[in-house]
Design a protein around this motif. Structure first.
Motif, mmCIF file in Angstrom:
data_model
loop_
_atom_site.group_PDB
_atom_site.id
_atom_site.type_symbol
_atom_site.label_atom_id
_atom_site.label_comp_id
_atom_site.label_asym_id
_atom_site.label_seq_id
_atom_site.Cartn_x
_atom_site.Cartn_y
_atom_site.Cartn_z
ATOM 1 N N GLY A 176 0.811 -1.210 0.000
ATOM 2 C CA GLY A 176 0.000 0.000 0.000
ATOM 3 C C GLY A 176 0.845 1.260 0.000
ATOM 4 O O GLY A 176 2.048 1.229 0.282
ATOM 5 N N ASP A 177 0.200 2.370 -0.331
ATOM 6 C CA ASP A 177 0.857 3.681 -0.347
ATOM 7 C C ASP A 177 0.415 4.474 0.877
ATOM 8 O O ASP A 177 -0.786 4.685 1.086
ATOM 9 N N TYR A 178 1.404 4.928 1.653
ATOM 10 C CA TYR A 178 1.102 5.609 2.909
ATOM 11 C C TYR A 178 1.968 6.854 3.063
ATOM 12 O O TYR A 178 2.960 7.040 2.353
ATOM 13 N N ASN A 179 1.592 7.679 4.012
ATOM 14 C CA ASN A 179 2.458 8.762 4.459
ATOM 15 C C ASN A 179 3.321 8.215 5.590
ATOM 16 O O ASN A 179 2.789 7.680 6.570
ATOM 17 N N TRP A 180 4.632 8.353 5.435
ATOM 18 C CA TRP A 180 5.548 7.715 6.380
ATOM 19 C C TRP A 180 6.195 8.728 7.317
ATOM 20 O O TRP A 180 6.610 9.815 6.898
ATOM 21 N N SER A 181 6.290 8.339 8.567
ATOM 22 C CA SER A 181 7.037 9.128 9.541
ATOM 23 C C SER A 181 8.526 8.972 9.259
ATOM 24 O O SER A 181 8.935 8.074 8.514
ATOM 25 N N PRO A 182 9.365 9.805 9.872
ATOM 26 C CA PRO A 182 10.805 9.540 9.799
ATOM 27 C C PRO A 182 11.141 8.287 10.601
ATOM 28 O O PRO A 182 10.308 7.793 11.375
ATOM 29 N N PRO A 183 12.340 7.731 10.430
ATOM 30 C CA PRO A 183 12.760 6.588 11.250
ATOM 31 C C PRO A 183 12.726 6.948 12.734
ATOM 32 O O PRO A 183 13.228 7.991 13.136
ATOM 33 N N LEU A 184 12.133 6.051 13.551
ATOM 34 C CA LEU A 184 11.888 6.375 14.956
ATOM 35 C C LEU A 184 12.445 5.365 15.951
ATOM 36 O O LEU A 184 12.934 5.746 17.013
ATOM 37 N N PHE A 185 12.340 4.069 15.629
ATOM 38 C CA PHE A 185 12.595 3.029 16.623
ATOM 39 C C PHE A 185 13.737 2.116 16.163
ATOM 40 O O PHE A 185 13.531 1.234 15.324
ATOM 41 N N PRO A 186 14.947 2.282 16.704
ATOM 42 C CA PRO A 186 16.086 1.452 16.273
ATOM 43 C C PRO A 186 15.889 -0.010 16.659
ATOM 44 O O PRO A 186 15.475 -0.326 17.771
ATOM 45 N N ASP A 187 16.184 -0.896 15.718
ATOM 46 C CA ASP A 187 16.068 -2.331 15.979
ATOM 47 C C ASP A 187 16.889 -3.064 14.923
ATOM 48 O O ASP A 187 17.557 -2.438 14.092
ATOM 49 N N ALA A 188 16.847 -4.377 14.945
ATOM 50 C CA ALA A 188 17.576 -5.175 13.959
ATOM 51 C C ALA A 188 16.916 -6.533 13.821
ATOM 52 O O ALA A 188 16.362 -7.070 14.785
#
Length: 241
Positions: free
Chosen positions: A98-110
């Motif tokens: 789907g096409d969305y409005n995205w926030s900036p990167p927020l939650f570091p993980d791996a």
């Protein structure tokens, strides 16, 4: 602004019968396939974790009431593209359609491989060829699929919690897991005989906002920028380390 204790939880069928989010509400998808520290469920409703903490703060700053809608993997795209939910957090653009409005990167993980303590150590993803690996139903593991192809032997569980349990129970020697989830499991279960073997993809999870949301995305973006700058997001993450 509404009190953070005034939370509402709706199963997807009820919300499907409704129109868009009501006035003064921020409807967030609660990922039932996830585990702590991302999400904790109690009596069928989200009760804690990063997703809820962030949703509460975001709604408060927007002057709205947080409403949480339980959703598993197949329900995410219809709920967001149809505007039945405003947003879902702790996702990446290549995880959902789907096409969305995205926030900036927020939650570091791996993304990583966890192993039972008695399993052979992994040197690379190639060592997983033809080995049973715990996975979550509906999850995409693009990097692993690219490396292993048809020799990627998935053993799907319905949720991350169930995925962890099937490894602990000895059903699989390895499992796909997020680094944050494994670290949290070690924190609450220090005797757990599971180790982190191989980190293969670091990322910062984001929030996807429906293009049919009645909440202007410019307003959401400004609010999230404020939450980043004033340390609110760092405070949320620190609770679970």
């Amino acid at each position: 602004m509404p009190s953070r204790s005034r939370l509402f939880f709706l199963p997807l069928p009820m919300l499907c019968a409704a129109a868009l989010a009501g006035p003064g509400e921020l409807v967030m998808l609660a990922p039932v396939d996830q585990a702590m520290p991302i999400a904790r469920f109690q009596n069928g409703a989200i009760a804690g974790g990063i997703v809820k903490d962030f949703g509460d703060v975001l709604a408060q700053r927007l002057g709205r009431r947080p409403v949480y809608l339980n959703a598993d993997v197949p329900e995410v795209t219809p709920a967001l593209t149809g505007g039945r939910a405003d947003a879902m957090c702790y996702v990446m653009p290549f995880w959902i359609d789907g096409d969305y409005n995205w926030s900036p990167p927020l939650f570091p993980d791996a993304e990583m491989i966890a192993a039972r303590s008695d399993a052979p150590r992994l040197r690379s993803l190639k060592d997983l060829r033809d080995r049973q690996v715990g996975t979550v139903l509906g999850y995409r593991y693009q990097r692993v699929e690219l490396v292993l192809g048809a020799r990627f032997k998935r053993t799907d569980a319905p949720s991350m919690e169930a995925n962890i349990q099937q490894m602990v129970a000895g059903k699989v020697p390895y499992t796909m897991i997020s680094e944050a989830t494994l670290n949290y499991q070690h924190r609450i279960n220090p005797g757990m005989k599971v180790r982190g073997d191989l980190v293969f993809s670091a990322y910062k999870a984001q929030c996807a906002f429906s293009q049919k949301s009645a909440i202007p995305f410019d307003e959401v973006s400004r609010t999230i920028d404020t939450l980043i700058k004033d340390g609110s997001i760092d405070q949320i993450l620190a609770r679970y380390r």
